[in-house]
Design a protein around this motif. Structure first.
Motif, PDB file in Angstrom:
ATOM      1  N   GLN A 129       2.184 -83.342 -66.181  1.00  0.00           N
ATOM      2  CA  GLN A 129       1.449 -82.122 -65.875  1.00  0.00           C
ATOM      3  C   GLN A 129      -0.045 -82.349 -66.067  1.00  0.00           C
ATOM      4  OE1 GLN A 129       2.981 -78.341 -67.389  1.00  0.00           O
ATOM      5  NE2 GLN A 129       4.687 -79.452 -68.314  1.00  0.00           N
ATOM      6  N   HIS A 133      -4.300 -77.487 -66.030  1.00  0.00           N
ATOM      7  CA  HIS A 133      -3.608 -76.455 -65.261  1.00  0.00           C
ATOM      8  C   HIS A 133      -2.116 -76.370 -65.549  1.00  0.00           C
ATOM      9  CE1 HIS A 133      -7.240 -77.573 -62.833  1.00  0.00           C
ATOM     10  NE2 HIS A 133      -7.382 -76.270 -62.883  1.00  0.00           N
ATOM     11  N   ALA A 135       1.780 -76.295 -65.753  1.00  0.00           N
ATOM     12  CA  ALA A 135       2.794 -76.126 -64.720  1.00  0.00           C
ATOM     13  C   ALA A 135       2.288 -75.345 -63.522  1.00  0.00           C
ATOM     14  CB  ALA A 135       4.018 -75.433 -65.316  1.00  0.00           C
ATOM     15  N   THR A 136       1.117 -74.718 -63.656  1.00  0.00           N
ATOM     16  CA  THR A 136       0.565 -73.966 -62.518  1.00  0.00           C
ATOM     17  C   THR A 136       0.243 -74.892 -61.363  1.00  0.00           C
ATOM     18  OG1 THR A 136      -0.372 -72.355 -64.040  1.00  0.00           O
ATOM     19  CG2 THR A 136      -1.286 -72.408 -61.804  1.00  0.00           C
ATOM     20  N   GLY A 137      -0.201 -76.119 -61.687  1.00  0.00           N
ATOM     21  CA  GLY A 137      -0.405 -77.120 -60.653  1.00  0.00           C
ATOM     22  C   GLY A 137      -1.834 -77.256 -60.183  1.00  0.00           C
ATOM     23  N   CYS A 138      -2.148 -78.406 -59.598  1.00  0.00           N
ATOM     24  CA  CYS A 138      -3.467 -78.682 -59.056  1.00  0.00           C
ATOM     25  C   CYS A 138      -3.370 -79.909 -58.159  1.00  0.00           C
ATOM     26  CB  CYS A 138      -4.483 -78.931 -60.174  1.00  0.00           C
ATOM     27  SG  CYS A 138      -4.065 -80.344 -61.209  1.00  0.00           S
ATOM     28  N   ASP A 336       8.294 -68.775 -64.317  1.00  0.00           N
ATOM     29  CA  ASP A 336       7.763 -69.319 -63.062  1.00  0.00           C
ATOM     30  C   ASP A 336       6.931 -70.582 -63.295  1.00  0.00           C
ATOM     31  OD1 ASP A 336       7.168 -69.094 -60.168  1.00  0.00           O
ATOM     32  OD2 ASP A 336       5.127 -68.786 -60.887  1.00  0.00           O
ATOM     33  N   THR A 337       6.135 -70.590 -64.378  1.00  0.00           N
ATOM     34  CA  THR A 337       5.293 -71.770 -64.617  1.00  0.00           C
ATOM     35  C   THR A 337       6.146 -72.980 -64.958  1.00  0.00           C
ATOM     36  OG1 THR A 337       5.015 -71.034 -66.908  1.00  0.00           O
ATOM     37  CG2 THR A 337       3.279 -70.460 -65.331  1.00  0.00           C
ATOM     38  N   GLU A 338       7.187 -72.781 -65.755  1.00  0.00           N
ATOM     39  CA  GLU A 338       8.039 -73.906 -66.116  1.00  0.00           C
ATOM     40  C   GLU A 338       8.892 -74.362 -64.941  1.00  0.00           C
ATOM     41  OE1 GLU A 338      10.189 -72.678 -69.560  1.00  0.00           O
ATOM     42  OE2 GLU A 338       8.510 -73.008 -70.916  1.00  0.00           O
ATOM     43  N   ARG A 340       7.959 -75.011 -62.159  1.00  0.00           N
ATOM     44  CA  ARG A 340       7.218 -75.999 -61.374  1.00  0.00           C
ATOM     45  C   ARG A 340       7.233 -77.381 -62.016  1.00  0.00           C
ATOM     46  NH1 ARG A 340       3.379 -71.544 -61.332  1.00  0.00           N
ATOM     47  NH2 ARG A 340       3.463 -70.442 -59.350  1.00  0.00           N
TER      48      ARG A 340
END
Length: 469
Positions: A129, A133, A135-138, A336-338, A340
């Motif tokens: 990760q 950011h 688990a939100t991602g980038c 939701d964050t996890e 990802r």
């Protein structure tokens, strides 16, 4: 700087990042270049750059001089005092978190090309990760840019730590792990991973407060990756050192997913040491590291099943497996964050549970000579193998192939076992990963014990396995 603050969005509280942002703002407001300001105060322009990036502390005399030159009305002096105050309030880190798990080898950090196909196009990827950011991602930089940012970070502990560099470090780690996963042979120490880890740790002691969490998360993920490579390379002692240090950095960063991953691997090391009590203790710690999450309970319960199976407790093992399987029907509980994070996704969790269940049931079948347990183990191992796409995770595929053969053997079906094992024995002599060799050693022992009644073919395979394991 992390987050690239500007004079309108200064970091909360006093920090050298705030001071650097103000310095840049007033320098530009006065129309000066870094070189011009450096000449005026008797510094090289690179020193001014480091001040502006928060990578170098200023002195009171220098701050007063710049205040007068740029006409700031004393704003830089006030920012300097806030930064000094924040620095004084910063708690010291425990000594063990300021040392890498493995000693430095001397010389520059090794560099290696990052294959385009291995470099992640987005994060999270390959269990990695972004420290900024999560688990939100980038989107990380492309391979060439990532390597260009990695080199100065590793060469100079005072070089600026900005958003692009953090993304690059995460991307390089993902690429290195992708490359390692494609290899079926034994994995040696990851020199790039371990060298970069030492560079990350070297910054922790003097890092500003707002950088500590980011650096600690990078250190945790790099240490866990280093441990995984050491584990697959058959180096359990150094692997344990890496996992232990990863736990400390993950706790500092507030990163329960890396804590859970490290504890899972530590439980595996307990199994390899034939120590079910230690394996069970590490497994239960997963639940404490990430309380209230269904995936942590699933991993902890699965680890407990492996431990009780090694101890020969049939009832406890079956109970733990049943409890772990209950989590397969609850993917909606994943935030939701996890959701990802690749290794927490329902399909990945199912693979872990099927694989772990097959290993626990196989261990029981081998200990009790109960063919019914062997058939249940075979069903779970086959289900796990079916979850792997062609070419995906070749090491896991090899390990499950051995386990399926072992399940047939425990069910007193040596001919099917040998047929399943045949493709794996036709190797080019490349050493297999340690976990695969561990599975083969158990199978070889059972095959040798029954070779007298299973015939010449079984005895020949025992000899061939001796050269492999």
């Amino acid at each position: 700087m992390l987050g690239a603050p500007n004079p309108v969005e200064l970091p909360d509280g006093g920090s050298w990042q705030e001071f650097g942002a103000l310095l840049r703002h007033w320098r530009r407001h006065a129309g000066w270049t870094q070189a011009q300001l450096g000449t005026a105060v008797g510094y090289d322009h690179t020193a001014v750059s480091r001040l502006e990036h928060g990578a170098r502390r200023a002195t009171p005399r220098l701050v007063r001089q710049i205040d007068e030159l740029l006409g700031t009305g004393g704003e830089l002096t006030r920012s300097y005092h806030r930064a000094e105050s924040a620095e004084g309030d910063r708690p010291a880190l425990p000594p063990h978190l300021l040392r890498p798990p493995l000693p430095a080898t001397g010389g520059p950090v090794p560099t290696a090309p990052v294959p385009v196909d291995d470099c992640p196009a987005s994060l999270p990827d390959h269990d990695v990760q972004c420290p900024l950011h999560g688990a939100t991602g980038c989107q990380p930089p492309p391979p060439a840019a990532a390597l260009a940012l990695l080199a100065p970070f590793c060469a100079d502990p005072a070089a600026p730590l900005d958003t692009d560099t953090v993304h690059a470090l995460a991307a390089v780690l993902g690429a290195q792990l992708h490359s390692a996963d494609r290899a079926v042979g034994e994995r040696g120490p990851g020199s790039v991973i371990e060298g970069t880890l030492r560079a990350v740790v070297a910054r922790l002691a003097d890092a500003p407060v707002r950088h500590r969490r980011v650096l600690a998360r990078l250190a945790a993920e790099y240490a866990h990756a280093a441990g995984s490579l050491r584990l697959h390379g058959g180096r359990p002692a150094t692997a344990m050192a890496c996992f232990d240090r990863a736990l400390g950095w993950a706790a500092l960063a507030g990163d329960p997913t890396t804590q859970a991953a490290a504890l899972s691997d530590m439980a595996v090391l307990g199994l390899l040491d034939d120590d079910p009590a230690a394996a069970g203790d590490y497994a239960r710690e997963i639940r404490r590291a990430a309380p209230g999450r269904h995936w942590s309970d699933a991993l902890a319960t699965l680890g407990e099943a492996r431990a009780t199976a090694l101890a020969g407790d049939i009832h406890a093992t079956v109970r733990h497996i049943g409890r772990a399987r209950q989590h397969l029907d609850r993917p909606e509980d994943l935030p939701d964050t996890e959701a990802r994070v690749p290794w927490l996704a329902p399909a990945a969790l199912r693979l872990r549970i099927e694989s772990g269940s097959s290993a626990a049931l196989r261990d029981l079948a081998a200990a009790t000579a109960d063919p019914r347990l062997a058939r249940h183990a075979l069903t779970a191992a086959t289900a796990a193998l079916d979850l792997l796409a062609d070419g995906q995770l070749p090491v896991a595929r090899a390990m499950l192939t051995v386990r399926i053969a072992d399940c047939h053997l425990c069910a007193d079906d040596p001919h099917t076992a040998l047929a399943a094992l045949a493709p794996l024995l036709d190797t080019d002599g490349t050493p297999l990963p340690a976990l695969v060799r561990h599975e083969l050693r158990g199978l070889r022992g059972r095959l040798a014990a029954g070779a007298g009644r299973w015939g010449v073919e079984a005895a020949e395979v025992v000899v061939r396995l001796g050269a492999v394991v």
